[in-house]
Design an enzyme around this catalytic site. Sequence first.
Site, PDB file in Angstrom:
ATOM      1  N   LYS A 185      -5.014 -17.126   0.531  1.00 33.67           N
ATOM      2  CA  LYS A 185      -5.380 -16.745   1.891  1.00 33.67           C
ATOM      3  C   LYS A 185      -6.599 -15.835   1.777  1.00 33.67           C
ATOM      4  CE  LYS A 185      -3.952 -14.325   6.087  1.00 33.67           C
ATOM      5  NZ  LYS A 185      -5.084 -13.350   6.047  1.00 33.67           N
ATOM      6  N   GLY A 242      -3.484  -4.828  -1.245  1.00 35.84           N
ATOM      7  CA  GLY A 242      -3.820  -4.372   0.099  1.00 35.84           C
ATOM      8  C   GLY A 242      -3.083  -3.100   0.453  1.00 35.84           C
ATOM      9  N   GLY A 246       1.012  -3.561   5.683  1.00 36.96           N
ATOM     10  CA  GLY A 246       1.016  -5.019   5.657  1.00 36.96           C
ATOM     11  C   GLY A 246       1.755  -5.571   4.459  1.00 36.96           C
ATOM     12  N   GLY A 247       1.586  -4.928   3.295  1.00 35.02           N
ATOM     13  CA  GLY A 247       2.256  -5.388   2.093  1.00 35.02           C
ATOM     14  C   GLY A 247       3.767  -5.288   2.201  1.00 35.02           C
ATOM     15  N   GLU A 266       0.344  -4.876  -4.807  1.00 39.03           N
ATOM     16  CA  GLU A 266      -0.306  -3.621  -5.221  1.00 39.03           C
ATOM     17  C   GLU A 266      -0.761  -2.961  -3.936  1.00 39.03           C
ATOM     18  OE1 GLU A 266      -3.088  -1.244  -5.237  1.00 39.03           O
ATOM     19  OE2 GLU A 266      -4.348  -2.758  -6.204  1.00 39.03           O
ATOM     20  N   CYS A 303      -8.739   1.271  -5.348  1.00 41.51           N
ATOM     21  CA  CYS A 303      -7.315   1.610  -5.300  1.00 41.51           C
ATOM     22  C   CYS A 303      -6.955   2.679  -6.323  1.00 41.51           C
ATOM     23  CB  CYS A 303      -6.469   0.358  -5.506  1.00 41.51           C
ATOM     24  SG  CYS A 303      -7.001  -0.692  -6.864  1.00 41.51           S
ATOM     25  N   GLU A 392      -2.516   7.976   0.949  1.00 35.91           N
ATOM     26  CA  GLU A 392      -3.887   7.577   0.644  1.00 35.91           C
ATOM     27  C   GLU A 392      -4.762   7.586   1.892  1.00 35.91           C
ATOM     28  OE1 GLU A 392      -5.980   3.887  -1.755  1.00 35.91           O
ATOM     29  OE2 GLU A 392      -4.307   3.431  -0.407  1.00 35.91           O
TER      30      GLU A 392
END
Length: 503
Positions: A185, A242, A246-247, A266, A303, A392
Site C-alpha cells: 500500500k 508509521g 494508525g499502527g 514499527e 524514527c 514522540e
Amino acid sequence: MTDAQFRPHGRHLIAGAWVDTPDHFSSSPAEGPAFEFSAGNAALVDDACRAAAAAFDAYASTSIESRAAFLNAIADEIESRAAAITWIGSRETGLPPGRLDGERARTTGQLRLFARHILGRTHLDERIDAAQPERSPLPRPELRLIQRPIGPVAVFGASNFPLAFSTAGGDTAAALAAGCPVVVKGHSAHPGTSEIVAEAILAAQKSAGMPDGVFSLIQAGSRVVGEALVTHPAIKAVGFTGGLFGGRALFDLCAARPEPIPFFGELGSVNPMFVLPSALDGRAEGLGAGWAGSLSMGAGQFCTNPGIAFLIDGPAADRFIAAAHAALEAIAPQTMLTDGIATAWSRGTAQMAATPGVRTLLNSGASGRNSAPALFETDAETFLATHHLHEEVFGPTALVVRLPSEDAMLSVARNFSGQLTATVHIEEADRDLATSLARILEHKAGRLLVNGFPTGVEVCDAMVHGGPYPASTNFGATSVGTMSIRRFLRPVCYQNAPEWMLP
C-alpha cells in the site's frame, strides 16, 4: 522534461498490469507540479491479494538462486532509474537530492544483502536429528526442521522513507527473499516515487520469469484500503512503519481476524539519551552540539531521533544546553515531508511549550510546511508526572531533563515504555552507573548505543530495529538487518520424509 525527470501515469500495479480506478487524488509535492493518481479501493485490494495467493505456491517453490537473482535484478532496475527517482522523490518529499541518492543506495543495498543472505542458506535454520531405529524402548524417526515462507505479505509504505521503508524497502525485500509475494500500500506522500520503483520491480519480475502476482502496488486511498488489506484472508503477515495510532488500529484488526496474523509494526519512540556525569564533565560542549545535529537531521523526521536528553544538574549541564542551543539556533528552517506531519509537529511543540514546569529555551516556530528546531527543559518531577512529555513529537523538537542525582537517572529509565533505541554517553569513571543503567535499558529498547547518536540504522546482520511495545508490536523482531527475514518464515518439521519430498 529531461531524461532525469519523471511524469507518473498514476495507475496501480496489480499482478503485472497497470490498472486505473474511478476515484483519483492529487499529490501534494513540496515543490513543482502536482500529479493525479488513481485511488485504491477494497475491490482492488481483493484483486491484488487473490493474485498474490495464486502466485504463492509457484514463487515459494522457486530456487534460492532464482530468488537471489530476482532481488539483484530489482536493485539493478532501480539503479537504472536513479536520476528520475531522485527528481520525483525530492519534489514530492522536500528531501534534498543527496539524501534521496543515499536512501536509494541503501534500498538497493538491502536487496543485494538479502540475495547474499539467502544464498548462504542460514535463514533456513536447518536442523537434522538422525533416525535411531535401534533406540530402546522406542525407535526415533529422522526429524528435519526447515523454515518455510508463510504466504502473501502486506507492506505499508512509510512517509519518512520514500525508498528504504516503502515500495521496495526492507519489508518488501525480506518478504520476497523469504519466498512470499508482496502487496504494497503506497503512501500518499510520495506516490510518484512509489510508481517508478514499482516499474523497476515489474521489469525485474519479467526478466526473472517470476509469477505475475508476486508483487502489486496499490496507491493510497481512504482508510478502507488499509483495513481491507490487513483483513483479507490471503494475507498472512503485515509489515508497517508509521505512527502509534494508525499502527495500533491495524494491529487490532489483525488480532481480531478469524485467523489472526502477525502485525510487525514499527511505531516510533523518543529514543532517550542519558549523559553520565564523567562524560558530561569532560565532553559537555561536543555532546550538546552532536545531539543537536542528530535530532535535527532531516528536520527531525527519523524514527530514531533522540528527542530527550537526561543530565545530572550542574555547571556541566549548563554547558551542554548552551552548546545544543547554539547549534540548534543556527539551523535554518527545513521542509517537512507532508503538510500533515508539519501540522502535527506544530501541535506537539505548542503543547510542550504550554506545559507547566517546562521552560522554553528556543522555539522559532514555523510557517506552512517548514520547521525550525525547538528546545525545552524540565526537571525529573515534571517529566515523570506528565505523560505527554514521554511521547514522540515527530520533528526537530528537543527536551532536556535535569536530574538531581544518579538515582533519579535510574528512576526515569525504569519508567520508560518500549523504545527503538536508548543511548548512553560514558567514560570509564561512569562504569558502575553505566552498568546499572544498561541492565535497565536492555529491557526498554531494541538497540543500546554507547557514545554515539542513534540517527542512522546500519543494514547488516546484527542490527535490531524494533523494541518492546509501543516502539514496535513484536519485541522479538527487527525490520532492518538480515534477521528481519524471520518475520516471514515459519518452522516446519519433516518426520521420516524421503529426500525427494523435502523443499
